[in-house]
Design a protein around this motif. Structure first.
Motif, mmCIF file in Angstrom:
data_model
loop_
_atom_site.group_PDB
_atom_site.id
_atom_site.type_symbol
_atom_site.label_atom_id
_atom_site.label_comp_id
_atom_site.label_asym_id
_atom_site.label_seq_id
_atom_site.Cartn_x
_atom_site.Cartn_y
_atom_site.Cartn_z
ATOM 1 N N GLY A 280 -3.981 5.181 -2.374
ATOM 2 C CA GLY A 280 -4.497 6.335 -1.468
ATOM 3 C C GLY A 280 -4.935 5.673 0.015
ATOM 4 O O GLY A 280 -5.328 6.275 0.711
ATOM 5 N N HIS A 281 -4.997 4.284 -0.027
ATOM 6 C CA HIS A 281 -5.528 3.726 1.300
ATOM 7 C C HIS A 281 -4.730 2.709 1.775
ATOM 8 O O HIS A 281 -3.787 1.929 1.213
ATOM 9 N N ASP A 282 -4.714 2.712 3.198
ATOM 10 C CA ASP A 282 -3.802 1.866 3.880
ATOM 11 C C ASP A 282 -4.308 0.485 3.787
ATOM 12 O O ASP A 282 -3.762 -0.473 3.764
ATOM 13 N N VAL B 37 -0.075 -15.511 -2.506
ATOM 14 C CA VAL B 37 1.002 -14.385 -2.128
ATOM 15 C C VAL B 37 0.353 -13.007 -2.267
ATOM 16 O O VAL B 37 -0.022 -12.800 -3.336
ATOM 17 N N LEU B 38 0.279 -12.194 -1.127
ATOM 18 C CA LEU B 38 -0.345 -10.922 -1.175
ATOM 19 C C LEU B 38 0.202 -10.117 -0.073
ATOM 20 O O LEU B 38 1.044 -10.532 0.677
ATOM 21 N N HIS B 39 0.113 -8.608 -0.194
ATOM 22 C CA HIS B 39 0.475 -7.949 0.971
ATOM 23 C C HIS B 39 -0.406 -7.942 2.077
ATOM 24 O O HIS B 39 0.248 -8.040 3.322
ATOM 25 N N HIS B 40 -1.679 -7.571 1.974
ATOM 26 C CA HIS B 40 -2.324 -7.455 3.470
ATOM 27 C C HIS B 40 -2.814 -8.664 3.820
ATOM 28 O O HIS B 40 -2.949 -9.677 3.238
ATOM 29 N N ASN C 190 0.912 -1.228 -0.155
ATOM 30 C CA ASN C 190 0.090 0.120 0.027
ATOM 31 C C ASN C 190 0.954 1.178 -0.192
ATOM 32 O O ASN C 190 0.431 2.300 -0.311
ATOM 33 N N HIS C 191 2.074 1.235 0.348
ATOM 34 C CA HIS C 191 3.130 2.284 0.454
ATOM 35 C C HIS C 191 3.550 2.433 -1.236
ATOM 36 O O HIS C 191 4.287 3.494 -1.169
#
Length: 243
Positions: free
Chosen positions: A117-119, A146-149, A78-79
């Motif tokens: 734009g969203h965390d 495989v994912l970030h969140h 997200n960053h």
């Protein structure tokens, strides 16, 4: 097949950049020194590579990773600014966007759950349907997403407030997919292993620093970590390394 997972590096354009008082580039170099000793076959890089979305931050990361001499399979967090990351990483032949990957008898499916734009993360209906179709096409060996969140709450309110908001739908789908065994993520800045519905969520600690488990405030623990996986034909082993 040994895979080192790195996540949440949070680099800046300058190697002297700091986040929460932590020198994130120095933290990355510290972790990479440990990874070199593990004799891994590949690296998974699971997002939040940059903190400032600059081209220079992604180039700094790629140049540091080049010293490993390993293929690196990456997804955005997200960053991150995915288009910038993709443009810079395309200059390095060892950097590969993680889409569908066969390694060690497993199929790894990269999933984009970030919203600009969203965390917090989200997976819309079309993306969820596409993932279901991708899982259905896996006809040999186990599969991992495989994912970030993180799709399941980890018990740290600071992070669970910005997790994968529709994670329950994703998990229900994984529980029904015959070959799905595992989900691998970052984002949490902490290590967790959650077993639910016969599937496992493996959460990797951050390269830069850890959020204190259970915190509601921005309180950190200044230590660095990563995950080391060993994937075999019908199972896997995982361990967390803190430095």
């Amino acid at each position: 097949m040994k895979i080192a997972q790195l996540t949440d590096i949070h680099l800046f354009a300058s190697p002297q950049g700091r986040l929460m008082g932590v020198d994130t580039y120095a933290a990355l170099r510290k972790v990479l020194a440990s990874v070199r000793e593990q004799h891994a076959d590949a690296v998974f890089l699971t997002g939040d590579i940059s903190q400032d979305e600059s081209e220079a931050s992604y180039r700094l990361c790629a140049e540091a990773l080049a010293g490993l001499g390993l293929p690196v399979h990456w997804i955005a967090g997200n960053h991150d600014k995915p288009a910038t990351a993709a443009r810079v990483f395309a200059e390095y032949d060892f950097m590969h966007p993680l889409d569908t990957l066969r390694l060690g008898g497993w199929t790894f499916l990269g999933v984009d759950c970030c919203v600009a734009g969203h965390d917090e993360g989200r997976i819309d209906d079309a993306s969820l349907a596409a993932l279901r179709s991708r899982l259905a096409r896996v006809d040999d060996g186990p599969a991992a997403v495989v994912l970030h969140h993180h799709p399941l709450a980890v018990g740290t309110p600071l992070l669970d407030d910005c997790m994968l908001m529709d994670g329950g739908r994703l998990w229900a789908m994984l529980a029904q997919a015959e070959r799905a065994r595992l989900a691998i993520c970052g984002h949490v800045h902490g290590d967790h292993r959650i077993v639910r519905d016969g599937r496992v969520l493996e959460v990797c600690p951050a390269t830069c620093f850890q959020w204190i488990k259970g915190t509601r405030e921005a309180a950190i623990e200044n230590r660095q970590g990563y995950r080391l996986f060993r994937f075999l034909r019908d199972h896997y082993e995982a361990k967390t390394l803190f430095l």
